[in-house]
Design a protein around this motif. Sequence first.
Motif, short mmCIF file in Angstrom:
data_model
loop_
_atom_site.label_atom_id
_atom_site.label_comp_id
_atom_site.label_asym_id
_atom_site.label_seq_id
_atom_site.Cartn_x
_atom_site.Cartn_y
_atom_site.Cartn_z
N ILE A 1 0.82 -1.21 0.00
CA ILE A 1 0.00 0.00 0.00
C ILE A 1 0.86 1.27 0.00
O ILE A 1 0.79 2.09 -0.92
CB ILE A 1 -0.97 0.02 1.20
N VAL A 2 1.70 1.41 1.02
CA VAL A 2 2.44 2.66 1.19
C VAL A 2 3.49 2.85 0.09
O VAL A 2 3.57 3.92 -0.54
CB VAL A 2 3.10 2.71 2.58
N THR A 3 4.29 1.82 -0.17
CA THR A 3 5.34 1.94 -1.19
C THR A 3 4.78 2.20 -2.58
O THR A 3 5.26 3.11 -3.28
CB THR A 3 6.24 0.70 -1.19
N PRO A 4 3.75 1.47 -3.05
CA PRO A 4 3.18 1.81 -4.37
C PRO A 4 2.60 3.22 -4.43
O PRO A 4 2.76 3.90 -5.45
CB PRO A 4 2.07 0.75 -4.54
N LEU A 5 1.95 3.66 -3.35
CA LEU A 5 1.42 5.03 -3.34
C LEU A 5 2.55 6.05 -3.52
O LEU A 5 2.38 7.07 -4.20
CB LEU A 5 0.68 5.30 -2.04
N ALA A 6 3.70 5.78 -2.90
CA ALA A 6 4.83 6.71 -2.97
C ALA A 6 5.50 6.69 -4.34
O ALA A 6 5.83 7.74 -4.90
CB ALA A 6 5.84 6.38 -1.87
N ASN B 1 -4.61 9.82 -6.64
CA ASN B 1 -3.72 9.44 -5.53
C ASN B 1 -3.34 10.69 -4.75
O ASN B 1 -2.65 11.57 -5.29
CB ASN B 1 -2.49 8.75 -6.10
N PRO B 2 -3.72 10.82 -3.49
CA PRO B 2 -3.37 12.03 -2.73
C PRO B 2 -1.88 12.28 -2.63
O PRO B 2 -1.44 13.43 -2.53
CB PRO B 2 -3.98 11.75 -1.34
N VAL B 3 -1.07 11.20 -2.69
CA VAL B 3 0.38 11.38 -2.59
C VAL B 3 0.91 12.15 -3.80
O VAL B 3 1.91 12.86 -3.70
CB VAL B 3 1.08 10.02 -2.44
N PHE B 4 0.24 12.03 -4.94
CA PHE B 4 0.63 12.80 -6.11
C PHE B 4 0.65 14.29 -5.79
O PHE B 4 1.57 15.02 -6.19
CB PHE B 4 -0.33 12.53 -7.28
N TYR B 5 -0.36 14.77 -5.07
CA TYR B 5 -0.44 16.19 -4.75
C TYR B 5 0.64 16.61 -3.76
O TYR B 5 1.10 17.75 -3.78
CB TYR B 5 -1.84 16.53 -4.22
#
Length: 266
Positions: A187-192, A215-219
């Motif tokens: 979850i965390v690593t793919p989001l990053a 993806n909120p991490v994109f922002y």
Amino acid sequence: MNQPEMGVRRFGRVNWLGLYTLAKREILRFVVVWTQTLLAPLVTAGLFLMIFTIAIGPGRGDVMGVPFTHFLAPGILMMTVIQNSFANTSSSLVISKVQGNIVDTLMPPLSPLEIVLGYLAGGMARGVFVACAITAGLVLFLGLGVAHPGILFAFTLLGGAFLGAVGIIAGIFANKFDQMAAITNFIVTPLAFLSGTFYSVTALPPVLEAVSRANPVFYLIDGARYGFIGVSDSAPQTGILVVGLTTLVLVWLAWTMIRTGYRLKS
């Protein structure tokens, strides 16, 4: 001596001393092992930059009007910040549950929101410490200047709060280290990594670009890039709104889990 009314805490509406103590504990957790929690991320970020620079070389050309290394640096900074913020809150909870001393956090006169904020303070502080170290390295070794310091700081705080809240939820859910490793890896690593850290999302096919923008991490990555080098794929105001609202939802979920004792009091 006057006794407080039933249902009224003698500490007042907010137990500031308890909140401060919990936050201090969470901050000292990573400060006392600074070589692992602060120095190691700095080395890792440097290795990422060095490897990409050597592997791709100057032939890569500019991205969004800036050299590729300069484009890459803010994304690596934010990726490191969010990974460390997540690790701080999640590891604290899982270790407490495995060792059986989670009761030391649940028993004191702290409200569920105060517990959430205490853990978040540690995750956000670690994120800010890491961001400051990496920023100093980028300024010193790459000669980068910070285009918008206030925006960079705001997204650093948001990134620490967002992944810190995710870490609290993951730490409550996981009962052993294997479960936490699965959450981190899947979850965390793919989001990053799939958030525009190493590329501009405008270069993706329309479907993948739409997925990336969901993806909120994109922002977070995009906002850090705007704060550092002044270019981005989206408006920073949009990023602050999206990540801010998402963080509020996650904090509410963490508060609900602690209030109900989900996987904590069984």
